[in-house]
Design an enzyme around this catalytic site. Structure first.
Site, PDB file in Angstrom:
ATOM      1  CG  ASP A  42      45.592  41.172  41.797  1.00 11.21           C
ATOM      2  OD1 ASP A  42      45.157  42.105  41.094  1.00 11.21           O
ATOM      3  OD2 ASP A  42      45.123  40.022  41.734  1.00 11.21           O
ATOM      4  CE1 TYR A  48      41.622  35.057  28.794  1.00  7.46           C
ATOM      5  CE2 TYR A  48      40.819  33.098  27.657  1.00  7.46           C
ATOM      6  CZ  TYR A  48      41.212  33.741  28.827  1.00  7.46           C
ATOM      7  OH  TYR A  48      41.198  33.054  30.024  1.00  7.46           O
ATOM      8  CE  LYS A  72      44.637  33.141  29.678  1.00 11.93           C
ATOM      9  NZ  LYS A  72      45.379  33.149  30.960  1.00 11.93           N
ATOM     10  CB  ILE A  85      36.835  28.704  36.648  1.00 19.02           C
ATOM     11  CG1 ILE A  85      37.706  27.801  35.765  1.00 19.02           C
ATOM     12  CG2 ILE A  85      37.047  28.445  38.132  1.00 19.02           C
ATOM     13  CD1 ILE A  85      37.469  26.330  35.859  1.00 19.02           C
ATOM     14  CB  THR A 145      36.668  33.562  38.929  1.00 11.43           C
ATOM     15  OG1 THR A 145      36.811  33.866  37.537  1.00 11.43           O
ATOM     16  CG2 THR A 145      37.226  32.184  39.218  1.00 11.43           C
TER      17      THR A 145
HETATM   18  N1  NAD Z   1      37.306  31.999  34.951  1.00 14.85           N
HETATM   19  C1  NAD Z   1      37.421  31.238  33.899  1.00 14.85           C
HETATM   20  O1  NAD Z   1      36.427  30.680  33.387  1.00 14.85           O
HETATM   21  C2  NAD Z   1      38.780  30.984  33.280  1.00 14.85           C
HETATM   22  C3  NAD Z   1      38.877  29.988  32.300  1.00 14.85           C
HETATM   23  C4  NAD Z   1      40.108  29.705  31.729  1.00 14.85           C
HETATM   24  C5  NAD Z   1      41.233  30.387  32.158  1.00 14.85           C
HETATM   25  N2  NAD Z   1      41.124  31.353  33.104  1.00 14.85           N
HETATM   26  C6  NAD Z   1      42.356  32.035  33.514  1.00 14.85           C
HETATM   27  O2  NAD Z   1      42.549  31.837  34.899  1.00 14.85           O
HETATM   28  C7  NAD Z   1      43.335  32.908  35.432  1.00 14.85           C
HETATM   29  C8  NAD Z   1      42.675  33.439  36.712  1.00 14.85           C
HETATM   30  O3  NAD Z   1      41.461  34.072  36.360  1.00 14.85           O
HETATM   31  P1  NAD Z   1      40.181  34.083  37.310  1.00 14.85           P
HETATM   32  O4  NAD Z   1      39.179  33.211  36.672  1.00 14.85           O
HETATM   33  O5  NAD Z   1      40.558  33.833  38.708  1.00 14.85           O
HETATM   34  O6  NAD Z   1      39.710  35.594  37.072  1.00 14.85           O
HETATM   35  P2  NAD Z   1      39.729  36.905  38.009  1.00 14.85           P
HETATM   36  O7  NAD Z   1      39.391  38.019  37.110  1.00 14.85           O
HETATM   37  O8  NAD Z   1      38.918  36.667  39.216  1.00 14.85           O
HETATM   38  O9  NAD Z   1      41.252  36.985  38.485  1.00 14.85           O
HETATM   39  C9  NAD Z   1      42.267  37.520  37.686  1.00 14.85           C
HETATM   40  C10 NAD Z   1      43.188  38.320  38.584  1.00 14.85           C
HETATM   41  O10 NAD Z   1      44.248  38.853  37.768  1.00 14.85           O
HETATM   42  C11 NAD Z   1      44.473  40.183  38.192  1.00 14.85           C
HETATM   43  N3  NAD Z   1      45.130  40.977  37.150  1.00 14.85           N
HETATM   44  C12 NAD Z   1      44.595  41.483  36.011  1.00 14.85           C
HETATM   45  N4  NAD Z   1      45.505  42.200  35.341  1.00 14.85           N
HETATM   46  C13 NAD Z   1      46.646  42.166  36.087  1.00 14.85           C
HETATM   47  C14 NAD Z   1      47.944  42.711  35.922  1.00 14.85           C
HETATM   48  N5  NAD Z   1      48.264  43.498  34.865  1.00 14.85           N
HETATM   49  N6  NAD Z   1      48.877  42.447  36.863  1.00 14.85           N
HETATM   50  C15 NAD Z   1      48.565  41.680  37.937  1.00 14.85           C
HETATM   51  N7  NAD Z   1      47.358  41.150  38.156  1.00 14.85           N
HETATM   52  C16 NAD Z   1      46.401  41.381  37.227  1.00 14.85           C
HETATM   53  C17 NAD Z   1      43.082  40.704  38.536  1.00 14.85           C
HETATM   54  O11 NAD Z   1      43.154  41.886  39.304  1.00 14.85           O
HETATM   55  C18 NAD Z   1      42.490  39.514  39.250  1.00 14.85           C
HETATM   56  O12 NAD Z   1      42.774  39.532  40.633  1.00 14.85           O
HETATM   57  C19 NAD Z   1      43.467  33.923  34.308  1.00 14.85           C
HETATM   58  O13 NAD Z   1      44.717  33.791  33.684  1.00 14.85           O
HETATM   59  C20 NAD Z   1      42.353  33.525  33.351  1.00 14.85           C
HETATM   60  O14 NAD Z   1      42.622  33.945  32.032  1.00 14.85           O
HETATM   61  C21 NAD Z   1      39.921  31.668  33.664  1.00 14.85           C
END
Ligand code: NAD
Length: 250
Positions: A37, A157, A161, A190, A192
């Site tokens: 990360d 986004y 995706k 989700i 988060t």
């Molecule tokens: N939360 C939602 O509702 C949701 C819905 C659909 C998809 N997603 C996807 O799920 C995945 C996880 O997201 P999350 O919900 O846990 O969000 P989050 O923001 O809690 O976690 C994302 C993580 O990615 C890290 N990150 C960001 N840029 C980075 C980089 N350049 N290099 C390495 N790490 C990096 C962040 O520091 C963080 O720890 C993501 O790909 C997100 O797009 C999330």
């Protein structure tokens, strides 16, 4: 308890949110996990906590900016040096920007595409040779329901995706002869830190669009990612798994 015994996983964006939930689930099933990360402090604290809870060296944190090839090489090296190889890659790191086409600047576009799209390609490119050495592997790319449907905002986004969905399918074809499976997971809403940009009422209104009418806990995505990582999914490749409470079913 042993669904991932003798397996080594690399999780990008593993310091918090869904990636952190997956790190815990994987370790509970016997895996060793490298947490990559850009949030170095959070990643280190999580790995310290997990090692302490396990009473063993089961995880390590490494600085990984998924847009940088050199960071990916160091992360794969860490898997091999600390735990003897690499079997599972979760391309989970992601960033969100909700702006539509008109409001998105070129810089914002490039930032999202670099992390969400280029980062997934780079991860697969650099992890695959290590998996080939092991004779098998499982790559799980985290897309989104926004990789399948439009919303009227979040232009970059959606583009990133949607690309992850098809990059996954072509990687599945490319790597099938190497016994490396590649699948995409498409979460709905989700709970988060990513969705902290929304006020509670706003997030609730988005969650209400799904038949299950709620946001999910990170573990609810993690259980599906865990399945895809295990040998239980031995004939599953090039597939897209929705974890969205029915959001895209209506
Ligand atoms: N939360 C939602 O509702 C949701 C819905 C659909 C998809 N997603 C996807 O799920 C995945 C996880 O997201 P999350 O919900 O846990 O969000 P989050 O923001 O809690 O976690 C994302 C993580 O990615 C890290 N990150 C960001 N840029 C980075 C980089 N350049 N290099 C390495 N790490 C990096 C962040 O520091 C963080 O720890 C993501 O790909 C997100 O797009 C999330």
């Amino acid at each position: 308890m042993d669904r991932l015994k003798n397996k080594v996983a690399l999780i990008s964006g593993g310091a918090r949110g869904q990636g952190a939930a997956e790190a815990k689930l994987f370790i509970n099933e016997g895996a060793k996990v490298v947490i990559g990360d850009v949030l170095d402090g959070d990643a280190r604290k999580l790995s310290d906590d997990l090692n302490r809870a396990a009473g063993a060296h089961v995880t390590v944190a490494i600085h990984l900016d998924v847009t940088r090839a050199a960071d990916w090489r160091a992360a794969v090296d860490a898997c091999e040096r600390e735990f003897g190889g690499l079997d599972i890659l979760v391309n989970n790191a992601g960033i969100l920007n909700t702006k539509g086409i008109a409001e998105t600047s070129e810089e914002e576009w490039d930032a999202i595409i670099n992390v969400n799209q280029k980062g997934v390609w780079l991860g697969m490119k650099i992890a695959a040779p290590a998996m080939k050495k092991r004779g098998s592997g499982s790559i799980i790319n985290i897309s989104s329901i926004y990789g399948l449907i439009g919303s009227g905002g979040s232009a970059a986004y959606h583009a990133s995706k949607g690309a992850v969905r098809l990059l996954t399918k072509t990687a599945a074809v490319e790597f099938a002869p190497n016994n490396i499976r590649v699948n995409s997971v498409h979460p709905g809403v989700i709970k988060t830190p990513m969705v902290d940009i929304f006020a509670d009422a706003e997030l609730d209104a988005i969650a209400q669009l799904a038949p299950m009418k709620r946001a999910a806990r990170p573990e609810e995505v993690g259980w599906v990612v865990l399945f895809l990582a295990t040998d239980e999914a031995s004939f599953v490749t090039g597939a897209e798994y929705l974890v969205d409470g029915g959001y895209t079913a209506v």
